[in-house]
Design a protein around this motif. Structure first.
Motif: not given
Length: 284
Positions: A76-77, A83-84, A95-96, A122-124
């Motif tokens: 789920s995470r 989604a974020l 962060e998640i 996310a980092k990219q």
């Protein structure tokens, strides 16, 4: 009855009928709103439909029902981080994802590889946002042109949403047109940046770190890459610590020891060459 609805939804999902599956999962949730698997199934279905706000809602509810520290919440995470990213909130996604990734390593969970990939994405995205701010600060004309492209995109998306709200287009057409509009805007921005790069003799250009130079555990550029038996390379410090703790290959989960690691001299040379020519990447 609620689990029967879930099973019917699973069959529709496997057949590619994501809208139908979403509806059945929603019916199951109405009958039993305390069953986390209903929310995870709907979250997965909504990722296929790119309904990111709905994915976020479902993933957060599943995490709450499972419990934040439960290994069952890791999938789920992963959905939540996706989604974020889809909602243009990369820092939250990072962060998640990084927290879940570390938890998955400790638990030797099967979600480790998926979470590793989403951390890197996310980092990219965070880096891309910083690069956009840097380029626009360097050249106000570039900033103005890109902002015009973004404003046109917003108007087009608002118009599209209005058509959906009025029933002039269906959900599937809406999602397809929305994706096409965003892709067109991204191409336009890349074309603008390429034109400015050429006009400035390379001074105004977007800086990018190649994926193959980035370690899959620390998510930093590698300095001393080594190869695990499955063929993937990691930075020596991170993978040694991981293998000493887990005793398995992080990709295949098969048993291994530190003695199974082999230096990747070609990749090390590539990393050193990139950092020599791109000093900014040390702080990537």
């Amino acid at each position: 009855m609620s689990f029967e609805l879930k099973e019917r939804g699973n069959h529709l999902y496997k057949d590619g009928d994501y809208n139908g599956a979403e509806e059945l999962y929603s019916q199951a949730i109405l009958k039993n709103p305390r069953e986390p698997t209903f929310f995870t199934n709907r979250a997965l279905t909504r990722t296929k439909l790119e309904k990111w706000a709905g994915v976020e809602q479902d993933a957060r509810m599943a995490i709450e029902l499972y419990g934040q520290k439960s290994p069952h919440s890791l999938k789920s995470r992963w959905y939540l981080a996706q989604a974020l990213l889809g909602l243009q909130r990369p820092q939250e996604a990072y962060e998640i994802a990084i927290d879940a990734y570390r938890a998955s390593l400790a638990a030797k969970n099967s979600q480790t590889e998926n979470l590793s990939k989403i951390v890197l994405r996310a980092k990219q995205a965070i880096w891309a946002a910083k690069e956009t701010a840097r380029l626009r600060e360097m050249n106000l004309t570039l900033a103005t042109v890109e902002q015009l492209v973004e404003a046109d995109l917003k108007r087009a998306l608002d118009d599209l949403q209005g058509q959906l709200d009025k029933g002039e287009i269906g959900e599937t057409g809406f999602l397809e047109d929305q994706k096409a509009l965003r892709e067109d805007a991204e191409r336009n921005i890349q074309n603008v940046r390429e034109a400015f790069r050429i006009a400035s003799n390379g001074e105004i250009r977007e800086r990018v770190v190649p994926d193959y130079l980035v370690d899959g555990i620390t998510f930093e550029i590698m300095h001393d890459p080594v190869i695990v038996p499955s063929g993937t390379s990691f930075d020596r410090i991170g993978i040694v610590k991981y293998v000493e703790q887990s005793g398995v290959d992080p990709i295949t989960r098969t048993p291994m020891t530190v003695n199974d690691l082999r230096p990747n001299y070609a990749l090390k040379a590539a990393c050193e060459d990139f950092l020599t020519k791109n000093g900014w990447a040390v702080d990537w």
